[in-house]
Scaffold this motif. Structure first.
Motif, PDB file in Angstrom:
ATOM      1  N   ARG A   1      -6.759  12.437  -0.195  1.00 18.14           N
ATOM      2  CA  ARG A   1      -7.148  12.253  -1.589  1.00 18.14           C
ATOM      3  C   ARG A   1      -8.601  11.774  -1.669  1.00 18.14           C
ATOM      4  O   ARG A   1      -9.388  12.258  -2.492  1.00 18.14           O
TER       5      ARG A   1
ATOM      6  N   GLY B   1       1.051   4.222  -2.944  1.00 15.96           N
ATOM      7  CA  GLY B   1       0.960   5.642  -2.607  1.00 15.96           C
ATOM      8  C   GLY B   1      -0.429   6.253  -2.572  1.00 15.96           C
ATOM      9  O   GLY B   1      -1.376   5.717  -3.004  1.00 15.96           O
TER      10      GLY B   1
ATOM     11  N   GLN C   1       0.821  -1.199   0.000  1.00 15.96           N
ATOM     12  CA  GLN C   1       0.000   0.000   0.000  1.00 15.96           C
ATOM     13  C   GLN C   1       0.858   1.253   0.000  1.00 15.96           C
ATOM     14  O   GLN C   1       0.500   2.273  -0.590  1.00 15.96           O
ATOM     15  N   GLN C   2       2.051   1.165   0.650  1.00 12.46           N
ATOM     16  CA  GLN C   2       2.954   2.310   0.626  1.00 12.46           C
ATOM     17  C   GLN C   2       3.506   2.510  -0.778  1.00 12.46           C
ATOM     18  O   GLN C   2       3.696   3.633  -1.233  1.00 12.46           O
TER      19      GLN C   2
ATOM     20  N   VAL D   1      -3.585   9.282   1.289  1.00 13.82           N
ATOM     21  CA  VAL D   1      -4.744   8.573   0.726  1.00 13.82           C
ATOM     22  C   VAL D   1      -6.042   9.113   1.310  1.00 13.82           C
ATOM     23  O   VAL D   1      -7.024   9.310   0.593  1.00 13.82           O
TER      24      VAL D   1
ATOM     25  N   THR E   1       1.747   7.926   3.937  1.00 15.51           N
ATOM     26  CA  THR E   1       0.929   7.320   2.877  1.00 15.51           C
ATOM     27  C   THR E   1      -0.548   7.355   3.242  1.00 15.51           C
ATOM     28  O   THR E   1      -1.389   7.733   2.425  1.00 15.51           O
ATOM     29  N   TYR E   2      -0.853   6.943   4.459  1.00 10.39           N
ATOM     30  CA  TYR E   2      -2.264   6.918   4.858  1.00 10.39           C
ATOM     31  C   TYR E   2      -2.865   8.308   4.835  1.00 10.39           C
ATOM     32  O   TYR E   2      -3.998   8.515   4.409  1.00 10.39           O
TER      33      TYR E   2
END
Lengths: 414, 270, 307
Positions: free
Chosen positions: C98, A414, A410-411, C95, C91-92
């Motif tokens: 977004r 992105g 998942q990293q 996301v 990253t989280y």
């Protein structure tokens, strides 16, 4: 987690995503990590070291068919005519043996393990990760291969492998196998690629049009590439990565992400992307190549010089099954030359039975799928579950488990 | 309100564009279903009715359709009962926590499907599986009912608010008991709201995929799940297009009927 | 004969008793409104509270636990690790932002498209046309979500319908990616925005609009000062749907989003084969929190009555 469909991943795709490290209790019960149960040769995946399967014995002889058989299988493995009336190898079996078949298709290995644990099913088509969990938990028992006459004709490359046997005891009947290949658009990608570098180091040549398999297990592909190109990292098994090796693989994939157009998780997506030109190069399966070519897409496929990852499934019998005779008869039926050829052609993989090659409707089928080509499969690292105990046998470090692979994936995206 | 001719024309144009936006992709589906190409190529390579005849003989699609209809009817029935009861409670009585009840009822449809699905899935796995109760049609119906209730609730509540309670009071003043009043006076008044709500609830349940994925288990395959698993297989993808085309064409009928039957021209409340 | 009469009498006595019981029950209920209320609320509340809120609460509770890497089982010791990871990990965070951005974009575009459409349907079209238009807007809800998404994939693909349509003016379609995701999500949820606004506008008395005209306001002024404010609760109601549906979607983005991933994909990835339910639950807590805040916030606007 029962009942969860991973999106977009069906049949083969689901299998890949399903490589999960649940219920590894028995595996965690470490003995000393002896190398028993491993085979030499780069292509073979070493079985998880240090687990002793429960003492169970195989059936000694067949009795009268019990009139019923409950199967857990991947979609497409046990077709009974409901998908396509001409695709049916279950009804002939029922007529011949009198065993009424009930098929439960499961979308993931986790589901299969859980279904088998209920004790209500007799036989299962297990992938490399599920098979070891089932063996370790005593859910499936050893197989008496003498009771399966067609087993004699199975390719040697599939017999007594680390995912279908433990300590010299066979636990299942091989169903088939396949590899992950590099597919490319022949108009755009010139000259023809011979190495995975086309999608890693040199991927910027096709920026925005590279594709890759949408699953954390793809990290193994990156690890395999590093295994060959950066030997200093010391990667011996793409499924056994310590912190440093894992970080290197993840960095490689993060760099690749910049050139990726989309990740694919089902055939239709990849084929439509190649046909429309949205993707021009990336990992694929033989079946996808065939379908794309049948639809007039200008694609070709190659097994790159570094080798590749792949998959192989095994039919196994439940310890608590009440219908073992029917189960054995089913396994003999599914790897009989004609039926195995049918399954292999419907599904798109190399058959397990060497005699199936004469039975395929497409006479060059076995050549296309490299069914008899052991040198081909020697370069294949079959899908396996990454667990914290390093699968290559190292004791001084811990490796990343599948949960870590998922988070990293998942990293990467992105 | 008097609008100039230009304004009316402009609005009509927006409406037309909107409808085109809505229907062009559906036309693409129809075209794909007769396209010789298996994997959504454009422009279409050839014309064939092969896929239509294949679908006709495909028991998998028919079974999935039957399963979906059963699940939909079950969920709608549960939603009708629970939604009406709640609507009457909120619409005809004043009590502490009335707002909270409204929010509670809206919550299943306001929260993303994946949250609902995940929650129900882990609940069943942890509490019911040890008892031997697995996933199946029941869990699917319960999952769907949670968000179908609100649709019925809204429609009935809106109608109750519009009709007021005086008719019922009059009926009871004239000697009719609670049950009699309900049957002869209240029910006819909200009947069309029930119908509109039921139809929308069925539609929501019929096309639902995310919650269903988490609550169906391996044994139940509703039509969306069947479509899901078949769109990925190029041999099956065109069949899916045919099924979708049939659904759209076939569904116009009950929707139209519901419109004719309901006095309320509003398409019902979501 | 005697038997028959006795049986008849017995039966009619039973029926009479039954009727009497019903009447007494009815009278009792009539005199005790609280009991009626309780009976009405009991079933729905039990189902919603126990089944729905219960499982939701259990899920959110899981966010506080963790998974043992060896056995794959849940470890029931409370830890804030998962929640803090969700908030602090770059990253989280990306996301989540977004996804919220996508949801807001979809909502705004849907509202802008739906208002004129709903207005036309409610106020300008003749009653017969109106019925036809309602059917026209409702029918696509029955076409499978997945099929519609794949149809858009076909349209957005290289050399697809959109490229082909834009070619004469020298433009190219957006291809797969974030704009495509917004476009397709807008398409999918448009009916959910049109219907509440239409219902709301239908209830708007024509006389109000006439009065506004009589007072000298031109059409646009009436729309701005009368229609939009009165339709606002309905718009908010539709917005709740489009926002929430977009917040949790993971399927459309996989079909037309190229390599983009949204919050739904994160949740789904962790809840499946990866078997990291606590992390998935922690991620799921984000949309729950957002929607609850949104719902509480819109209570004042009366949107909840417009759903």
């Amino acid at each position: 987690m029962t009942g969860m469909l991973t999106t977009g991943t069906r049949t083969r795709g689901i299998r890949a995503v399903a490589v999960a490290a649940t219920a590894m209790m028995a595996l965690a019960a470490c003995g000393s990590g002896s190398s028993a149960g491993t085979t030499s040769g780069t292509g073979a995946t070493k079985a998880a070291q240090g687990f002793t399967p429960p003492k169970l014995s195989a059936l000694s002889k067949l009795g009268a068919p019990e009139k019923q058989l409950n199967i857990v299988a991947w979609a497409g493995y046990a077709e009974d005519g409901s998908t396509d009336p001409t695709v049916d190898w279950v009804t002939p079996f029922e007529k011949e043996t009198g065993c009424q078949v009930n098929v439960k298709t499961a979308p993931t290995s986790d589901d299969m393990v859980n279904l088998m644990k209920t004790g209500q099913y007799d036989v299962v088509s297990a992938s490399g990760d599920a098979s070891l969990r089932l063996i370790a938990g005593g859910t499936v028992e050893p197989i008496n291969t003498d009771l399966v006459p067609n087993y004699a004709d199975v390719f040697d490359g599939l017999k007594m492998k680390p995912w279908n046997s433990v300590g010299g005891v066979a636990y299942g009947i091989p169903h088939g196998r396949g590899a992950n290949l590099l597919m490319y658009n022949t108009d755009v990608v010139k000259p023809a690629p011979t190495s995975w570098s086309a999608v890693f180091d040199k991927a910027s040549a096709y920026k925005g049009k590279v594709t890759a398999y949408d699953s954390p297990i793809y990290i193994a592909d990156a690890a395999l590439y590093l295994m060959k190109t950066k030997p200093a990292l010391g990667i011996k098994n793409p499924y056994a990565l310590d912190d440093k090796q894992f970080a290197a693989a993840v960095d490689l994939l993060k760099a690749q992400n910049a050139d990726i157009g989309e990740y694919w998780s089902d055939y239709t997506k990849e084929i439509s992307a190649f046909k429309s030109g949205d993707s021009v190069i990336g990992t694929s399966w033989q079946i996808i190549v065939n379908l794309a070519q049948a639809d007039k897409a200008k694609v070709a496929v190659v097994l790159p010089s570094e080798g590749s990852t792949g998959w192989s499934d095994t039919w196994m019998v439940a310890t608590k099954s009440q219908h073992k005779t029917c189960a054995y008869k089913w396994m003999d039926h599914i790897i009989s030359p004609k039926v195995n050829a049918q399954v292999a052609e419907w599904f798109g993989e190399a058959p397990a039975n060497s005699k199936s090659c004469a039975e395929t409707t497409d006479k060059s089928f076995c050549d296309t799928f490299h069914a008899a080509d052991e040198t081909f499969f020697d370069q294949i690292w079959y899908w396996n579950t990454p667990i914290t105990q390093c699968l290559d046998g190292r004791k001084n470090v811990t490796c990343k488990d599948y949960g870590a692979w998922t988070t990293a994936w998942q990293q990467i995206k992105g | 309100m008097t609008l100039s001719r230009g304004a009316r024309a402009a609005l009509a144009a927006v409406m037309a564009v909107g409808l085109a936006f809505v229907y062009v992709p559906l036309l693409v589906v129809l075209v794909s279903s007769v396209n010789t190409d298996r994997t959504f190529g454009w422009p279409p390579r050839g014309f064939t009715l092969d896929w239509w005849s294949r679908t006709w003989h495909n028991p998998g699609a028919r079974d999935a359709l039957a399963t979906s209809v059963r699940a939909g009817l079950g969920a709608t029935a549960v939603a009708l009962v629970l939604g009406t009861m709640a609507a009457f409670a909120v619409g005809r009585y004043r009590f502490f926590g009335r707002d909270a009840v409204s929010i509670l009822i809206v919550l299943p449809i306001a929260l993303p499907g994946i949250v609902t699905g995940l929650a129900l899935n882990s609940a069943v796995t942890t509490t019911l599986s040890p008892l031997g109760i697995g996933f199946g049609m029941t869990t699917v119906i319960i999952g769907h009912a949670t968000f179908c209730v609100v649709v019925v609730y809204n429609n009935v509540l809106a109608r109750l608010r519009r009709t007021g309670g005086s008719l019922e009071e009059a009926s009871m003043d004239l000697g009719a008991g609670v049950f009699r009043t309900f049957w002869h006076v209240t029910l006819p008044a909200v009947r069309s709201a029930l119908l509109a709500g039921a139809l929308l609830a069925f539609a929501l349940s019929f096309d639902e995929i995310i919650v269903t994925t988490f609550t169906a288990g391996p044994t139940v395959q509703t039509l969306p799940l069947w479509i899901f698993s078949n769109l990925a297989r190029p041999n099956q993808a065109p069949v899916v297009n045919v099924v979708a085309a049939v659904l759209v064409i076939a569904s116009a009928v009950p929707v139209w009927l519901a419109q004719r039957l309901s006095a309320d021209t509003a398409g019902g409340r979501l | 004969m005697d038997h028959g009469l006795a049986a008849d009498q017995g039966l009619s006595m039973l029926v009479a008793r039954g009727r009497g019981a019903v009447r007494r029950l009815s009278a009792f209920l009539h005199r005790h409104p609280r009991v009626r209320l309780a009976l009405l609320l009991a079933a729905p509340l039990v189902v919603l509270l126990v089944v729905y809120l219960g499982s939701l609460g259990a899920l959110l509770l899981t966010a506080l636990w963790s998974t043992d890497v060896f056995t794959g089982l849940l470890v029931h010791t409370v830890t804030l690790d998962n929640l803090s990871t969700v908030v602090t990990d770059a990253t989280y965070r990306t996301v989540i932002l977004r996804t919220v951005g996508v949801a807001m974009a979809v909502t705004v575009i849907c509202a802008v498209l739906a208002l004129p459409m709903a207005f036309f349907m409610a106020k300008v079209a003749s009653p017969r046309t109106r019925r036809f238009l309602v059917v026209a807007v409702l029918t696509p809800l029955w076409a499978s979500y997945l099929v519609k998404a794949y149809a858009w994939r076909e349209m957005l693909a290289g050399h697809g319908v959109i490229d082909w349509a834009l070619a004469p003016i020298g433009l190219r379609g957006p291809g797969f990616g974030l704009p495509a995701t917004v476009l397709v999500l807008t398409y999918l949820w448009l009916p959910f925005m049109v219907l509440p606004i239409f219902a709301g506008l239908e209830r708007l008395p024509d006389s109000l609009l006439d009065a506004s005209g009589d007072l000298g306001a031109k059409a646009w002024r009436t729309v701005r000062s009368v229609v939009i404010p009165l339709a606002f609760p309905a718009v908010v109601a539709g917005a709740i749907f489009t926002f929430s549906l977009s917040l949790g979607d993971y399927i459309t983005v996989q079909i037309v989003g190229g390599k983009t991933q949204l919050l739904g994909n994160l949740i789904q990835g962790n809840s499946g084969a990866a078997n990291n339910l606590p992390l998935a639950a922690a991620l799921a807590a984000v949309p729950v929190l957002l929607m609850v805040v949104l719902l509480l916030g819109v209570r004042r606007t009366g949107a909840l009555d417009n759903l």
